[in-house]
Design a protein around this motif. Structure first.
Motif, PDB file in Angstrom:
ATOM      1  N   SER A  26     -27.609   6.699 -36.557  1.00 56.44           N
ATOM      2  CA  SER A  26     -28.009   7.764 -35.634  1.00 56.44           C
ATOM      3  C   SER A  26     -28.269   8.873 -36.996  1.00 56.44           C
ATOM      4  O   SER A  26     -28.753   9.990 -36.699  1.00 56.44           O
ATOM      5  CB  SER A  26     -27.341   7.561 -34.321  1.00 56.44           C
ATOM      6  OG  SER A  26     -26.916   6.599 -33.640  1.00 56.44           O
ATOM      7  N   GLN A  27     -27.553   8.966 -37.702  1.00 57.91           N
ATOM      8  CA  GLN A  27     -27.041  10.339 -38.132  1.00 57.91           C
ATOM      9  C   GLN A  27     -27.898  10.202 -39.039  1.00 57.91           C
ATOM     10  O   GLN A  27     -28.543  11.047 -40.040  1.00 57.91           O
ATOM     11  CB  GLN A  27     -25.543  10.409 -39.254  1.00 57.91           C
ATOM     12  CG  GLN A  27     -24.824  11.113 -38.191  1.00 57.91           C
ATOM     13  CD  GLN A  27     -24.675  12.186 -37.413  1.00 57.91           C
ATOM     14  OE1 GLN A  27     -25.194  13.353 -38.148  1.00 57.91           O
ATOM     15  NE2 GLN A  27     -24.708  12.708 -36.472  1.00 57.91           N
ATOM     16  N   GLN A  51     -21.191   0.813 -44.162  1.00 60.33           N
ATOM     17  CA  GLN A  51     -20.822   2.216 -43.492  1.00 60.33           C
ATOM     18  C   GLN A  51     -20.483   3.501 -44.131  1.00 60.33           C
ATOM     19  O   GLN A  51     -21.102   4.404 -45.233  1.00 60.33           O
ATOM     20  CB  GLN A  51     -20.274   2.140 -42.659  1.00 60.33           C
ATOM     21  CG  GLN A  51     -19.792   3.692 -41.933  1.00 60.33           C
ATOM     22  CD  GLN A  51     -18.812   4.050 -40.461  1.00 60.33           C
ATOM     23  OE1 GLN A  51     -18.083   2.591 -40.665  1.00 60.33           O
ATOM     24  NE2 GLN A  51     -19.266   4.805 -39.411  1.00 60.33           N
ATOM     25  N   HIS A 103     -22.890   2.075 -35.965  1.00 61.43           N
ATOM     26  CA  HIS A 103     -24.207   2.498 -35.435  1.00 61.43           C
ATOM     27  C   HIS A 103     -24.163   3.965 -35.349  1.00 61.43           C
ATOM     28  O   HIS A 103     -25.781   4.773 -35.966  1.00 61.43           O
ATOM     29  CB  HIS A 103     -24.348   2.427 -33.725  1.00 61.43           C
ATOM     30  CG  HIS A 103     -24.393   0.594 -33.705  1.00 61.43           C
ATOM     31  ND1 HIS A 103     -26.031   0.132 -34.001  1.00 61.43           N
ATOM     32  CD2 HIS A 103     -23.775  -0.338 -33.839  1.00 61.43           C
ATOM     33  CE1 HIS A 103     -25.818  -1.308 -33.716  1.00 61.43           C
ATOM     34  NE2 HIS A 103     -24.190  -1.480 -33.591  1.00 61.43           N
ATOM     35  N   ASP A 104     -23.366   4.816 -35.459  1.00 64.17           N
ATOM     36  CA  ASP A 104     -23.054   6.183 -35.389  1.00 64.17           C
ATOM     37  C   ASP A 104     -23.577   6.746 -37.034  1.00 64.17           C
ATOM     38  O   ASP A 104     -24.561   8.209 -37.350  1.00 64.17           O
ATOM     39  CB  ASP A 104     -21.751   6.504 -34.801  1.00 64.17           C
ATOM     40  CG  ASP A 104     -21.416   6.571 -34.247  1.00 64.17           C
ATOM     41  OD1 ASP A 104     -21.984   5.618 -32.981  1.00 64.17           O
ATOM     42  OD2 ASP A 104     -19.982   6.947 -33.775  1.00 64.17           O
ATOM     43  N   THR A 105     -23.424   5.952 -37.707  1.00 58.18           N
ATOM     44  CA  THR A 105     -24.413   6.148 -39.165  1.00 58.18           C
ATOM     45  C   THR A 105     -25.765   6.229 -39.162  1.00 58.18           C
ATOM     46  O   THR A 105     -26.414   7.482 -39.926  1.00 58.18           O
ATOM     47  CB  THR A 105     -23.265   5.505 -40.393  1.00 58.18           C
ATOM     48  OG1 THR A 105     -22.271   5.776 -40.176  1.00 58.18           O
ATOM     49  CG2 THR A 105     -23.931   6.065 -41.316  1.00 58.18           C
ATOM     50  N   GLU A 113     -22.535   6.753 -45.948  1.00 58.03           N
ATOM     51  CA  GLU A 113     -22.232   8.030 -45.588  1.00 58.03           C
ATOM     52  C   GLU A 113     -21.994   8.524 -47.191  1.00 58.03           C
ATOM     53  O   GLU A 113     -22.207   9.825 -47.217  1.00 58.03           O
ATOM     54  CB  GLU A 113     -21.092   7.785 -45.099  1.00 58.03           C
ATOM     55  CG  GLU A 113     -21.056   7.766 -44.047  1.00 58.03           C
ATOM     56  CD  GLU A 113     -21.350   8.615 -42.542  1.00 58.03           C
ATOM     57  OE1 GLU A 113     -21.420   9.819 -43.576  1.00 58.03           O
ATOM     58  OE2 GLU A 113     -21.749   8.370 -41.284  1.00 58.03           O
ATOM     59  N   GLN A 132     -31.450  11.337 -37.537  1.00 55.72           N
ATOM     60  CA  GLN A 132     -31.481  12.612 -37.654  1.00 55.72           C
ATOM     61  C   GLN A 132     -31.995  13.523 -38.992  1.00 55.72           C
ATOM     62  O   GLN A 132     -32.900  14.136 -38.549  1.00 55.72           O
ATOM     63  CB  GLN A 132     -30.353  13.146 -36.643  1.00 55.72           C
ATOM     64  CG  GLN A 132     -30.013  13.209 -35.363  1.00 55.72           C
ATOM     65  CD  GLN A 132     -28.925  13.315 -34.900  1.00 55.72           C
ATOM     66  OE1 GLN A 132     -28.210  13.887 -35.119  1.00 55.72           O
ATOM     67  NE2 GLN A 132     -28.447  12.554 -33.491  1.00 55.72           N
ATOM     68  N   ASN A 183     -17.838   3.071 -36.421  1.00 54.34           N
ATOM     69  CA  ASN A 183     -18.614   2.829 -35.515  1.00 54.34           C
ATOM     70  C   ASN A 183     -19.645   2.566 -36.464  1.00 54.34           C
ATOM     71  O   ASN A 183     -20.174   3.707 -36.942  1.00 54.34           O
ATOM     72  CB  ASN A 183     -19.261   3.399 -34.850  1.00 54.34           C
ATOM     73  CG  ASN A 183     -20.494   2.835 -33.670  1.00 54.34           C
ATOM     74  OD1 ASN A 183     -21.196   1.712 -34.387  1.00 54.34           O
ATOM     75  ND2 ASN A 183     -20.406   3.330 -32.307  1.00 54.34           N
TER      76      ASN A 183
END
Length: 434
Positions: free
Chosen positions: A208-209, A167, A204-206, A171, A212, A202
């Motif tokens: 999703s970013q 992650q 999975h949030d990364t 990021e 996007q 999380n």
């Protein structure tokens, strides 16, 4: 009493008979218990007792393996921005890949970077390393391969430690790629040798970013298939592969070099503003706008007249994309690649006796037995447009280095500059409006 089967003791200490046929059926489920195969019996000698034809066939098949890919002229992102995430954890010290996962990775990456910039001269690469639950940038996004190779050599002999952080690495790469213009592709290549990752939040949030922001993430796993890594590559429309051995590892890595097809169409990506800076040779050192260091030479931005060290890059003052016309022309071949050549069978091999390009004499089919012809190829490959025949070495050179068919380029031309073959690839010449 004698029986043909084997005897087995059950839970009640009773002796029962077991048939050999049922035992062999159960043992067939294990690969190491099956009958071994004599793979060397497949190789067949010629009438002179030589295996040169078989060995040559195997070498030609390996050389042409990379050429069996899609060559349709489609829209591709030739201005690429790629971050390579390298796992520097303790798992990279495993020696299942010789001499070790880490040493082999750095060796392959040096060759990968040189080949990447040769095939994508107007693209940029950045390096990120992750260990001890942290991620750090080894080199910024740049089009200079020397900087990246120097960064790899500095990290090659440093100690590994802890576990990686997927992650944090994603990021860190995303924070730089979100500033890439819309006309440039955003890609991440992850080389992961660990089966675990230490993430602060999380993952999975990364992911999703990344979806996007239209960032494609590809993964090469050195240990085994990890579900989160495969899910990452699937959601971001990247590729995923597990290295089986050293050769397969190299193939997976070098498959990233050709640019992928553009999946999204944006109105802002139809026209791209580019500047073609002039080379400056100064007698006194001046500050560059990219690093803030005193340098003698550089490139002058045509819009703001600021000096930068290397191209291709983006001007730090006016954000204009700076390239040179030779680099742009070298990237054009990805849009219209040379089509795969047709393999000629032995029965049609008498039409040509030598390679059109290197004039190497082909092996006569009359000197090869019919039994050997059934197991080998003729080593002749024909262009679909000009119908010229080439050997395996020239086939690989044309597709990997030259990116133009010598037979199509040798076609006679009319006064207007077009070739006699209307479907010839040489008609597809780039037009650059200045």
């Amino acid at each position: 009493m004698a029986t043909n089967g084997r005897r087995q003791v059950d839970e009640d200490d009773d002796i029962i008979d077991v048939d050999d046929s049922s035992l062999q059926t159960n043992q067939a489920n294990y690969a190491w218990e099956e009958e071994y195969k004599r793979s060397w019996d497949v190789l067949q000698e010629d009438e002179h007792g030589s295996l040169a034809g078989v060995v040559n066939s195997l070498q030609q098949a390996a050389k042409r393996k990379r050429q069996l890919r899609d060559t349709d002229p489609i829209q591709r992102g030739i201005i690429r921005h790629l971050f390579i995430v390298i796992d520097l954890s303790n798992a990279m010290q495993e020696k299942d890949l010789r001499p070790s996962r880490l040493s082999l990775t750095f060796t392959y990456l040096e060759a990968f970077i040189a080949e990447y910039f040769d095939q994508n001269p107007i693209s940029q690469i950045g390096l990120i390393g992750t260990k001890d639950g942290l991620a750090e940038k080894l080199s910024e996004l740049s089009g200079n391969p020397t900087d990246h190779i120097r960064a790899l050599k500095m990290k090659k002999f440093q100690e590994t430690g802890g576990e990686p952080s997927l992650q944090n690495a994603l990021e860190l790469a995303r924070s730089s790629l979100i500033h890439v213009p819309a006309h440039g592709s955003r890609e991440i290549l992850i080389i992961m040798g660990s089966l675990t990752t230490t993430d602060p939040g999380n993952i999975h949030d990364t992911i999703s970013q990344l979806m996007q922001d239209n960032i494609r993430a590809s993964v090469i796993a050195l240990a085994a298939e990890v579900q989160v890594l495969k899910f990452l590559s699937t959601q971001t429309k990247g590729t995923f592969g597990v290295a089986m051995n050293e050769g397969h590892y190299r193939d997976l890595l070098f498959e990233v070099i050709p640019p992928t097809a553009v999946t999204t169409t944006k109105a802002s990506s139809n026209l791209v503003q580019m500047g073609f800076p002039a080379r400056s040779n100064e007698s006194a050192s001046t500050l560059c706008a990219c690093h803030g260091k005193l340098t003698l030479g550089g490139y002058i931005c045509p819009r703001c007249n600021s000096k930068l060290c290397d191209i291709p890059t983006e001007c730090d003052i006016c954000t204009l994309t700076l390239v040179s016309s030779p680099l742009l022309a070298r990237s054009y071949h990805h849009l219209f690649p040379v089509e795969n050549f047709i393999e000629i069978a032995w029965k049609d091999a008498t039409a040509t006796t030598a390679c059109f390009s290197c004039q190497k004499t082909f092996l006569s089919p009359y000197k090869i037995s019919l039994q050997l012809q059934a197991t080998t190829d003729a080593g002749r490959y024909q262009c679909k447009l000009c119908e010229k025949t080439f050997c395996a070495d020239c086939d690989v050179f044309i597709h990997d280095v030259l990116h133009n068919c010598p037979g199509c380029l040798s076609q006679p031309r009319r006064r207007n500059g077009s070739t006699l073959n209307a479907n010839s690839r040489s008609l597809r010449t780039p037009v650059i409006a200045g």
